[in-house]
Design a protein around this motif. Structure first.
Motif, PDB file in Angstrom:
ATOM      1  N   ASN A 147       0.820  -1.213   0.000  1.00  0.00           N
ATOM      2  CA  ASN A 147       0.000   0.000   0.000  1.00  0.00           C
ATOM      3  C   ASN A 147       0.856   1.266   0.000  1.00  0.00           C
ATOM      4  OD1 ASN A 147      -2.832   0.811   0.104  1.00  0.00           O
ATOM      5  ND2 ASN A 147      -2.356   1.715   2.094  1.00  0.00           N
ATOM      6  N   GLY A 148       2.190   1.119   0.182  1.00  0.00           N
ATOM      7  CA  GLY A 148       3.079   2.272   0.277  1.00  0.00           C
ATOM      8  C   GLY A 148       3.444   2.850  -1.080  1.00  0.00           C
ATOM      9  N   THR A 149       4.325   3.810  -1.047  1.00  0.00           N
ATOM     10  CA  THR A 149       4.719   4.484  -2.286  1.00  0.00           C
ATOM     11  C   THR A 149       5.514   3.550  -3.185  1.00  0.00           C
ATOM     12  OG1 THR A 149       6.781   5.301  -1.337  1.00  0.00           O
ATOM     13  CG2 THR A 149       4.813   6.672  -1.048  1.00  0.00           C
ATOM     14  N   ARG A 150       5.547   3.873  -4.443  1.00  0.00           N
ATOM     15  CA  ARG A 150       6.256   3.036  -5.423  1.00  0.00           C
ATOM     16  C   ARG A 150       7.750   2.995  -5.121  1.00  0.00           C
ATOM     17  NH1 ARG A 150       5.836   3.789 -12.006  1.00  0.00           N
ATOM     18  NH2 ARG A 150       7.167   1.999 -12.579  1.00  0.00           N
ATOM     19  N   GLY A 151       8.292   4.127  -4.692  1.00  0.00           N
ATOM     20  CA  GLY A 151       9.723   4.179  -4.401  1.00  0.00           C
ATOM     21  C   GLY A 151      10.100   3.309  -3.222  1.00  0.00           C
ATOM     22  N   ASP A 152       9.312   3.380  -2.133  1.00  0.00           N
ATOM     23  CA  ASP A 152       9.620   2.565  -0.951  1.00  0.00           C
ATOM     24  C   ASP A 152       9.539   1.080  -1.271  1.00  0.00           C
ATOM     25  OD1 ASP A 152      10.116   4.675   0.775  1.00  0.00           O
ATOM     26  OD2 ASP A 152       7.994   4.868   1.345  1.00  0.00           O
ATOM     27  N   ARG A 179      12.474  -0.125  -3.450  1.00  0.00           N
ATOM     28  CA  ARG A 179      13.713  -0.285  -2.694  1.00  0.00           C
ATOM     29  C   ARG A 179      13.708  -1.599  -1.906  1.00  0.00           C
ATOM     30  NH1 ARG A 179      13.410   5.361  -2.603  1.00  0.00           N
ATOM     31  NH2 ARG A 179      11.990   5.393  -0.808  1.00  0.00           N
ATOM     32  N   LEU A 180      12.517  -1.965  -1.356  1.00  0.00           N
ATOM     33  CA  LEU A 180      12.421  -3.247  -0.653  1.00  0.00           C
ATOM     34  C   LEU A 180      12.712  -4.397  -1.606  1.00  0.00           C
ATOM     35  CD1 LEU A 180      11.502  -5.010   1.834  1.00  0.00           C
ATOM     36  CD2 LEU A 180       9.223  -4.971   0.776  1.00  0.00           C
ATOM     37  N   GLY A 214      16.237  -4.909  -2.724  1.00  0.00           N
ATOM     38  CA  GLY A 214      17.073  -5.528  -1.701  1.00  0.00           C
ATOM     39  C   GLY A 214      17.071  -7.038  -1.751  1.00  0.00           C
ATOM     40  N   PHE A 215      16.229  -7.654  -2.598  1.00  0.00           N
ATOM     41  CA  PHE A 215      16.170  -9.102  -2.733  1.00  0.00           C
ATOM     42  C   PHE A 215      16.947  -9.600  -3.954  1.00  0.00           C
ATOM     43  CE2 PHE A 215      12.975  -8.649   0.418  1.00  0.00           C
ATOM     44  CZ  PHE A 215      12.877  -9.872   1.050  1.00  0.00           C
ATOM     45  N   ALA A 216      17.590  -8.667  -4.644  1.00  0.00           N
ATOM     46  CA  ALA A 216      18.510  -9.110  -5.695  1.00  0.00           C
ATOM     47  C   ALA A 216      19.623  -9.928  -5.042  1.00  0.00           C
ATOM     48  CB  ALA A 216      19.081  -7.899  -6.430  1.00  0.00           C
ATOM     49  N   PRO A 217      20.137 -10.941  -5.709  1.00  0.00           N
ATOM     50  CA  PRO A 217      21.082 -11.867  -5.061  1.00  0.00           C
ATOM     51  C   PRO A 217      22.237 -11.182  -4.334  1.00  0.00           C
ATOM     52  CG  PRO A 217      20.423 -12.718  -7.185  1.00  0.00           C
ATOM     53  CD  PRO A 217      19.814 -11.350  -7.095  1.00  0.00           C
ATOM     54  N   PRO A 250      15.335 -11.623   9.146  1.00  0.00           N
ATOM     55  CA  PRO A 250      16.630 -11.221   8.582  1.00  0.00           C
ATOM     56  C   PRO A 250      16.508 -10.471   7.260  1.00  0.00           C
ATOM     57  CG  PRO A 250      16.274 -13.574   8.245  1.00  0.00           C
ATOM     58  CD  PRO A 250      15.153 -13.092   9.116  1.00  0.00           C
ATOM     59  N   TYR A 251      15.318 -10.505   6.635  1.00  0.00           N
ATOM     60  CA  TYR A 251      15.146  -9.852   5.334  1.00  0.00           C
ATOM     61  C   TYR A 251      14.629  -8.414   5.457  1.00  0.00           C
ATOM     62  CZ  TYR A 251      15.790 -14.576   3.613  1.00  0.00           C
ATOM     63  OH  TYR A 251      16.303 -15.816   3.349  1.00  0.00           O
TER      64      TYR A 251
END
Length: 725
Positions: A43-48, A51-52, A55-58, A88-89
């Motif tokens: 539900n948050g902004t596209r930018g936030d 970024r999450l 952060g899941f890129a290998p 941890p993620y």
């Protein structure tokens, strides 16, 4: 906590509840917490959100996991270690712009010391409508709850509050009050008749006619309104008192000369009853202009009942009595003298005027703008709500922000505008807090922008999990992340606006979001400061109302608004009522002098009533303020009977008092009994209405019988002198 859990388990049965929520789902339920985190990110902004997901890129996730493992090994803070082990993620590390809001941060389920807990119970879907069914359900809930805690801690106390409990208590109490008032009125009228006349036949016939009138009026009301309001049922006691008065007038006229036929007595006193019933019915009909449905029905029902009773009494009451009943003078009648000397009457008039004006100058009746007059004098549900207010706070004193729009986007934009206004009021010290659902409100535009990234995250997750296992994280470390990713994947493939609907979150979101047709509603709780000025709160409500579809509501505002509405109602009722009274009095008297005297009688009676209220410490409230039009409608009866009797008997006070005077005293007593019986009601407002009206009727009766004849003779002294000569 053990007792609360036991009660929740005992109430989780289909016939007792549709749902029982006893702990904050955002805090205590792991599954709900995972879905709430997923919803908040989505539900948050596209930018936030991007970024999450980035952060899941290998490479990024491998670096993050290694850093978190290092922090776990060197941290001295158990809370941080637990958070990093379970997450941890980084799903719980929300940006400030994605705060879950006060509705989740607060815990409305438990007091600070943990010894007071709330359970929110949703009634079963098959619960029948009506106060009786709700009251029976509440008793079943109480029995089940008390049984559940008995084996755990017998000292645990169960209390039930909330709107269903308050409404059931109010409704059942009012129905019981109305039934008791009607029965009490009927019995007291019968007892009064017996004490004065000591004759069974006219008494039994009077009771039979009264029951017929009551049944006919209820039938008329049911046909007209379909369903009668609880407040309007108070008409029964009022109507019984008024209708009995007409029967007493006829019977007293019959006693004056039993040798005459029933038709002769009907011709003598019938016009007086006809005009009085028409005038009183017209006055009560104006009460039907009230904004309150209960008062509207009450006015119409009493008006209809008075017309029915007047016609029925004139037509049938004397018919079975004339020639069959041998009247006997009861001890109460012998030596009964009502007529004072003219000098005494004028002295009493002046004294009553001076005392009433002095009482009003010294201590006028106060105006109670509170809501205590709308409920029972003793209320278990209200006591429970007060205890919630003391232990957890803000339940009763809270104001509610209501926002509506055509969709979530429009409602959310208006909610943001209102939040800015309330924030300024909070900074100014007018509000202590404002708990708004802004952080949880659905943002359709953001969700549409995040759908692609949600699917991307679902694709990246399997590799991120493998990296976590390779880094050394195992077991519980993946449960939260697995659940969050699953919900985000589902949201990404879901058409329309995503809103959590499972378990406790469904209940949580229903506390602040609802859809009614094409309208989406939002609600937030606002707590005024302890020393908040009521005028400033009304000004804030007006400022909030400038935003389209946005309102600030609550008892602190509603009570004043209701009182203002009642004041307007009094004007809306009194002005037409006075016009109707003047017209009907003109038709009845055809002389301006008699019209003026009737108006003077009513005004003098109201002045005396205000003086008594001031001396007794009574106040006007949301219920008894309608006593003024009710009193005018009842009291005008007496002035009509007395003045028409004075005309008929050429001003002879002895004859007037021997016939109509005695009957009016008894009629006034029956009417005062009708109103006074409401004073026994458990409802505080209804009781105050009954006491004020009973006092006003007694005063109006005394003024009409004792003072009005002297005033009338003073006005007509030349005419009377000419007749004497």
């Amino acid at each position: 906590q053990a007792s609360a859990a036991a009660v929740a388990s005992a109430l989780a049965k289909p016939h007792l509840s549709a749902a029982v929520i006893w702990q904050n789902p955002a805090r205590e339920d792991p599954a709900a917490r995972a879905e709430l985190l997923a919803y908040t990110w989505f539900n948050g902004t596209r930018g936030d959100f991007r970024r999450l997901v980035d952060g899941f890129a290998p490479a990024a996730v491998q670096t993050r996991l290694a850093d978190n493992l290092d922090r776990i090994s060197i941290s001295m803070q158990p809370g941080e270690i637990g958070r990093l082990m379970m997450d941890p993620y980084g799903f719980t590390q929300l940006p400030q712009s994605l705060g879950l809001g006060a509705l989740v941060a607060e815990d409305p389920f438990v007091s600070t010391d943990g010894r007071f807990r709330l359970l929110f119970i949703t009634p079963p879907a098959e619960l029948a409508a009506g106060f009786g069914a709700t009251d029976a359900w509440i008793k079943s809930v109480r029995n089940a709850a008390e049984g559940a805690v008995l084996s755990i801690d017998p000292a645990t106390r169960i209390a039930i509050g909330g709107t269903p409990a308050l409404n059931a208590e109010l409704g059942t109490g009012l129905v019981s009050d109305m039934q008791l008032a009607a029965l009490t009125t009927l019995l007291l009228v019968a007892a009064l008749f017996w004490l004065v006349y000591r004759s069974w036949r006219p008494l039994l016939w009077l009771v039979a006619v009264l029951i017929f009138v009551l049944a006919a009026t209820i039938s008329f009301g049911g046909t007209l309104f379909g369903q009668l309001n609880v407040i309007s049922l108070g008409f029964a006691a009022i109507l019984l008192g008024l209708a009995a008065g007409y029967g007493l007038l006829l019977y007293q006229e019959y006693l004056s000369d039993p040798r005459q036929s029933a038709a002769a007595h009907q011709r003598a006193v019938g016009p007086s009853i006809a005009w009085a019933s028409a005038t009183t019915a017209g006055a009560f009909l104006m009460v039907g202009r009230s904004s309150l449905p209960g008062m509207t029905q009450l006015g119409v029902l009493v008006a209809a009942g008075i017309m029915i009773s007047g016609a029925v009494m004139i037509a049938v009451y004397l018919a079975p009595l004339a020639g069959r009943t041998t009247p006997t003078a009861a001890p109460a009648q012998r030596g009964w003298r009502l007529q004072p000397s003219p000098r005494s009457a004028w002295v009493f008039t002046l004294a009553a005027l001076v005392l009433s004006l002095g009482a009003l100058a010294w201590k006028p009746p106060a105006i109670d703008a509170g809501t205590s007059s709308l409920g029972p004098r003793s209320s278990l549900a209200r006591a429970a709500m007060d205890e919630i207010d003391r232990e957890i706070g803000g339940q009763e004193r809270a104001l509610w922000l209501i926002v509506k729009g055509r969709n979530d986007t429009e409602t959310g934009a208006r909610l943001a505008q209102a939040q800015a206004v309330l924030k300024s009021a909070q900074e100014a010290g007018l509000l202590s807090s404002a708990s708004l659902p802004s952080g949880l409100w659905p943002q359709p535009d953001n969700q549409d922008a995040n759908r692609e990234q949600a699917q991307r995250l679902a694709q990246l997750w399997p590799q991120a999990r493998e990296l976590g296992q390779a880094t050394g994280f195992t077991g519980d470390s993946f449960e939260l992340a697995e659940a969050v990713v699953t919900h985000l994947r589902d949201y990404g493939g879901m058409p329309g606006t995503a809103v959590p609907t499972a378990g406790g979150l469904n209940w949580l979101f229903k506390q602040f979001r609802a859809r009614a047709g094409d309208t989406v509603l939002a609600a937030g709780r606002v707590r005024p400061a302890a020393d908040a000025d009521p005028g400033a709160l009304h000004a804030l409500a007006a400022q909030v109302a400038e935003i389209d579809g946005t309102y600030l509501a609550g008892w602190q505002l509603a009570s004043r608004s209701l009182l203002a509405t009642m004041r307007k109602d009094v004007q809306r009722v009194l002005i037409p009522m006075i016009a109707v009274l003047i017209l009907l009095l003109a038709l009845a008297y055809r002389r301006p002098g008699e019209i003026l005297l009737s108006a003077l009688t009513l005004g003098f009676s109201v002045l005396c009533l205000l003086g008594v209220m001031g001396l007794a410490g009574w106040s006007w409230n949301l219920m008894n303020i309608m006593a003024l039009p009710l009193l005018l409608g009842v009291a005008v009866d007496y002035s009509i009977h007395v003045q028409l009797a004075l005309q008929r008997h050429k001003g002879s006070m002895v004859e007037v008092h021997a016939t109509v005077g005695r009957a009016i005293v008894l009629a006034g007593a029956t009417t005062a009994i009708g109103f006074g019986s409401l004073g026994l009601a458990s409802n505080a407002g209804l009781a105050s209405l009954g006491l004020v009206c009973a006092t006003g009727v007694a005063i109006a009766c005394a003024v009409s019988v004792v003072l009005l004849p002297v005033w009338w003779r003073a006005m007509r002294h030349r005419t009377l002198a000419a007749h004497a000569n």
